[in-house]
Design an enzyme around this catalytic site. Sequence first.
Site, PDB file in Angstrom:
ATOM      1  N   ASP A 211     -12.180  -4.457   4.574  1.00 47.81           N
ATOM      2  CA  ASP A 211     -12.625  -3.669   3.533  1.00 47.81           C
ATOM      3  C   ASP A 211     -14.219  -3.796   3.342  1.00 47.81           C
ATOM      4  OD1 ASP A 211     -13.291  -2.228   1.275  1.00 47.81           O
ATOM      5  OD2 ASP A 211     -12.015  -3.090   0.024  1.00 47.81           O
ATOM      6  N   GLN A 214     -18.155  -2.865  -0.017  1.00 44.35           N
ATOM      7  CA  GLN A 214     -19.414  -3.300  -0.623  1.00 44.35           C
ATOM      8  C   GLN A 214     -20.487  -3.961   0.511  1.00 44.35           C
ATOM      9  OE1 GLN A 214     -20.212  -2.883  -3.623  1.00 44.35           O
ATOM     10  NE2 GLN A 214     -18.186  -2.232  -4.453  1.00 44.35           N
ATOM     11  N   LYS A 237     -20.771   4.897  -1.904  1.00 48.02           N
ATOM     12  CA  LYS A 237     -21.506   3.733  -2.194  1.00 48.02           C
ATOM     13  C   LYS A 237     -22.450   3.473  -1.146  1.00 48.02           C
ATOM     14  CE  LYS A 237     -17.149   1.488  -3.757  1.00 48.02           C
ATOM     15  NZ  LYS A 237     -17.142   1.454  -5.241  1.00 48.02           N
ATOM     16  N   CYS A 375     -11.613  -3.390 -11.154  1.00 49.03           N
ATOM     17  CA  CYS A 375     -10.369  -3.085 -10.164  1.00 49.03           C
ATOM     18  C   CYS A 375     -10.180  -4.443  -9.285  1.00 49.03           C
ATOM     19  CB  CYS A 375     -10.693  -2.070  -9.359  1.00 49.03           C
ATOM     20  SG  CYS A 375     -10.713  -0.411 -10.370  1.00 49.03           S
TER      21      CYS A 375
HETATM   22  N1  PMP Z   1     -13.045  -1.784  -2.053  1.00 44.15           N
HETATM   23  C1  PMP Z   1     -13.973  -2.378  -2.577  1.00 44.15           C
HETATM   24  C2  PMP Z   1     -14.288  -3.959  -2.268  1.00 44.15           C
HETATM   25  C3  PMP Z   1     -14.818  -1.390  -3.418  1.00 44.15           C
HETATM   26  O1  PMP Z   1     -15.714  -1.953  -4.219  1.00 44.15           O
HETATM   27  C4  PMP Z   1     -14.052  -0.298  -3.722  1.00 44.15           C
HETATM   28  C5  PMP Z   1     -14.683   0.509  -4.829  1.00 44.15           C
HETATM   29  N2  PMP Z   1     -15.089   0.024  -6.157  1.00 44.15           N
HETATM   30  C6  PMP Z   1     -13.028   0.284  -3.045  1.00 44.15           C
HETATM   31  C7  PMP Z   1     -12.392  -0.559  -2.096  1.00 44.15           C
HETATM   32  C8  PMP Z   1     -12.389   1.487  -3.240  1.00 44.15           C
HETATM   33  O2  PMP Z   1     -13.232   2.673  -3.079  1.00 44.15           O
HETATM   34  P1  PMP Z   1     -12.921   4.167  -3.203  1.00 44.15           P
HETATM   35  O3  PMP Z   1     -12.813   4.147  -4.854  1.00 44.15           O
HETATM   36  O4  PMP Z   1     -14.439   4.741  -2.893  1.00 44.15           O
HETATM   37  O5  PMP Z   1     -11.877   4.485  -2.541  1.00 44.15           O
END
Ligand code: PMP
Length: 417
Positions: A211, A214, A237, A375
């Site tokens: 993932d 970030q 992002k 989250c």
């Molecule tokens: N993984 C990470 C590490 C994140 O920071 C985020 C968004 N905060 C997500 C996944 C999910 O991204 P999105 O809401 O743009 O799908």
Amino acid sequence: MTKPATLDPRPHGFDAWRAREDFPILKTEAHGKPLVYLDSAASAQKPRAVIEAVRHVYEAEYANIHRGVYELSEKTTAAFEGAREKVRAFLNAPEAREILFVRGATEGINLVAQSFGRAFLKEGDEIILSALEHHSNIVPWQLLRDITGIVLRVVPVNNAGELEIDAYAELLNTRTRLVAMTHVSNAIGTVTPIHDIVRLAHERGVPVLVDGCQAVPHQKVDVQDFDCDFYVFSGHKLYGPSGIGVLYGKAKHLEAMPPYQGGGDMIRSVTFEKTDYNVIPHKFEAGTPHIAGAIGLGAAIDYLEGLGIPEIMAHEQAVLHYATERLSRIRGLRPIGTAREKASILSFVLDRAHPHDVGTVLDGEGVAIRTGHHCAQPLMERFGIPATARASFGLYNTPEDVDALAAGLEKVLEIFG
Ligand code: PMP
């Protein structure tokens, strides 16, 4: 407070003060004060180049893609596929067909869980996650677990928020079928050792999903160097539009995986008896995609590469360093996440005020930070706290922004004693 020498733009060839001019929103105010935007980890602001690229699509180059035989549709298709090629080069993926456009990282991970997971995993098989994961790299695997009976294993972190790599090596076993791991923690900024994670998994023939949400805004990512099997990120992002993201997957996996969603564009032929699927990437891109979003993401990549990603990283690291030192002088402030290798994300708690109160007082000063569990509730639980305040720095943040944050925190202390 004088500007530290390391933040002088000249030594590393990046001038954040000039780059700020590219972002119209940074000229706006919040509560009558100049906006100090410190929430780029949630969503980065958009440079004029991205705004203009999206506008250009709708003003001059918009039609549905892949289907039209007329010039306008062909132009839009070329721009959309051109954006795919830009993403390929950005990630250094071997082939453009390994780049899937999705709604965001969330959809990319759900795609792998539902397609790869349902096709190839069965009861008792194991997936390894880490304590650092965002909910979007936890819940899709729980949904899969509820269907298939797989087992989720979690790599712990130490008190600094660093991944315990020895524990990871021990969790890998003959039942492990997939590793799904963040590259950078959104909540506390830890950078995970992706090379080691992939190497150890591959020694056992286990594929790895990373993932990269970030990571991509802060550092050069090379999926061939990592040798990861999947890599996901979200456009918003990366200074691009929201509603667009990327799933990179090795062709050998994508070709073997069944489609995730059915619909137009993902088929070669359809009868009521049988459907033949299109080749990758189209097999995984059912329906009309976010055309302007993909083109806007391509413009964001052009913009960042124009500035230089290593230069952006050097600047952000200097700002992070300055902020870490500056905030350490705030009475009762405890940083959460002190890993040796961190992206420009600074999470903290104050002993006198709840993070939400901190956020509200700062908002009154025009300073936008994020408060809450980010989250990442399991990670909050690991640190025994319900929430943190989080300042995250993008390419446009300067030491003056850090000073505004520190002044706002002094105000919080005045109010909450
Ligand atoms: N993984 C990470 C590490 C994140 O920071 C985020 C968004 N905060 C997500 C996944 C999910 O991204 P999105 O809401 O743009 O799908």
